[in-house]
Design an enzyme around this catalytic site. Structure first.
Site, PDB file in Angstrom:
ATOM      1  N   ALA A 125       0.766  -1.242   0.001  1.00  0.00           N
ATOM      2  CA  ALA A 125       0.038  -0.052   0.038  1.00  0.00           C
ATOM      3  C   ALA A 125       0.595   1.133  -0.125  1.00  0.00           C
ATOM      4  O   ALA A 125       0.471   2.304   0.088  1.00  0.00           O
ATOM      5  CB  ALA A 125      -1.143  -0.058   1.007  1.00  0.00           C
ATOM      6  N   ASN A 192       2.034  -3.895   7.176  1.00  0.00           N
ATOM      7  CA  ASN A 192       3.045  -4.695   6.581  1.00  0.00           C
ATOM      8  C   ASN A 192       3.849  -3.522   5.927  1.00  0.00           C
ATOM      9  O   ASN A 192       4.839  -3.672   5.548  1.00  0.00           O
ATOM     10  CB  ASN A 192       2.440  -5.425   5.701  1.00  0.00           C
ATOM     11  CG  ASN A 192       2.435  -6.810   6.343  1.00  0.00           C
ATOM     12  OD1 ASN A 192       3.240  -7.483   6.884  1.00  0.00           O
ATOM     13  ND2 ASN A 192       1.078  -7.678   6.078  1.00  0.00           N
ATOM     14  N   HIS A 222      -1.057   6.354   4.417  1.00  0.00           N
ATOM     15  CA  HIS A 222       0.225   6.350   4.666  1.00  0.00           C
ATOM     16  C   HIS A 222       1.123   7.605   4.249  1.00  0.00           C
ATOM     17  O   HIS A 222       0.963   7.608   2.956  1.00  0.00           O
ATOM     18  CB  HIS A 222       0.802   4.981   4.122  1.00  0.00           C
ATOM     19  CG  HIS A 222      -0.017   3.809   4.482  1.00  0.00           C
ATOM     20  ND1 HIS A 222      -0.047   3.279   5.770  1.00  0.00           N
ATOM     21  CD2 HIS A 222      -0.643   2.939   3.539  1.00  0.00           C
ATOM     22  CE1 HIS A 222      -0.917   2.248   5.593  1.00  0.00           C
ATOM     23  NE2 HIS A 222      -1.285   1.872   4.268  1.00  0.00           N
TER      24      HIS A 222
END
Length: 272
Positions: A125, A192, A222
């Site tokens: 991601a 992750n 993020h």
């Protein structure tokens, strides 16, 4: 075309299998395995070209496959990655958090060298990991700020050792600040990206992570802030959660499909 074995038939594994079945990935899915056999059976029933269901993870890589795709869990990596490499199969790992255990990483890298195999790690991601790798020797600090809806974080190990209840979060709240290693341990199914960022840059102890719960957001966001002698990098990715698994982002699935497509192709490669 390369033959693929799939370890894990959940949300991401299913999307990878469908991409192979549709021809988007130039490969053949020959074998699948999931610890819950009903998931394997449900997946196989959706495919035009139906793979065999392996009886156990060892049998999966014992068959003549070229690449095994792990889309199961960190435990699956710890328990089965080595035997997959020893069977001389390449390995694509989705549960990258398992590699922040230095002993696991060292053993798998040694196996890659001994058996001349490759481990593929999709960018998940995040964006910009190629840039982080490029400036690795000049990095001085890396911070990852991850913001998700509390519902996407529910069930994380963090809440077993914390007095915070996800249902009680009504305003934007910082849940965690610390190292990537601790973040991955406390949020194994949610972060992750921190493991990937660590492996690309300063390592799990020196990569800092802040996890924020925001009940008003419908995105998994993020933000990476990296600084060093090279200058600075600031990257923000706002991800739509996967429709079948809100703990992960749609981009994570798409990056896995692209990573496997590239591994099975001989055409142009873009990026460092």
């Amino acid at each position: 075309m390369k033959k693929i074995g799939l370890l894990g038939c959940g949300a991401i594994g299913t999307q990878i299998a469908l991409a192979i079945d549709s021809g988007k990935i130039p490969a053949i899915l020959t074998h699948v395995y999931d610890f819950d056999r009903s998931k394997s059976e449900a997946l196989v029933s959706r495919l035009k070209k139906r793979p065999q269901i392996a009886e156990n993870p060892h049998m999966l890589s014992s068959n003549p496959v070229d690449i095994v795709v792990e889309a199961a869990s960190q435990d699956a990596v710890r328990n089965h990655a080595l035997s997959i490499l020893q069977n001389r199969r390449d390995l694509l790992i989705m549960s990258v958090g398992a590699l922040l255990d230095e002993s696991v990483l060292e053993i798998l890298l040694d196996a890659c060298r001994e058996f001349k195999r490759t481990i593929y790690l999709p960018s998940g991601a995040l964006a910009g990991l190629d840039a982080i790798r490029s400036v690795k020797e000049e990095l001085e600090s890396v911070l990852l700020v991850t913001t998700k809806n509390p519902k996407s974080l529910k069930g994380a190990r963090f809440f077993e050792v914390s007095k915070i209840d996800t249902d009680s979060i009504t305003t934007k709240t910082v849940l965690f600040e610390g190292s990537a290693k601790d973040a991955v341990n406390l949020f194994p199914a949610n972060i992750n990206v921190a493991a990937l960022l660590s492996l690309a840059g300063l390592g799990s102890h020196n990569t800092k992570v802040r996890i924020v719960a925001d009940p008003q957001t419908d995105k998994n966001t993020h933000q990476v802030i990296a600084q060093g002698k090279f200058g600075s990098i600031s990257i923000t990715v706002e991800n739509v959660p996967d429709s079948t698994n809100p703990k992960t982002s749609r981009l994570a699935t798409l990056s896995a499909v692209e990573c496997l497509r590239a591994a099975c192709s001989t055409d142009m490669r873009i990026g460092s």
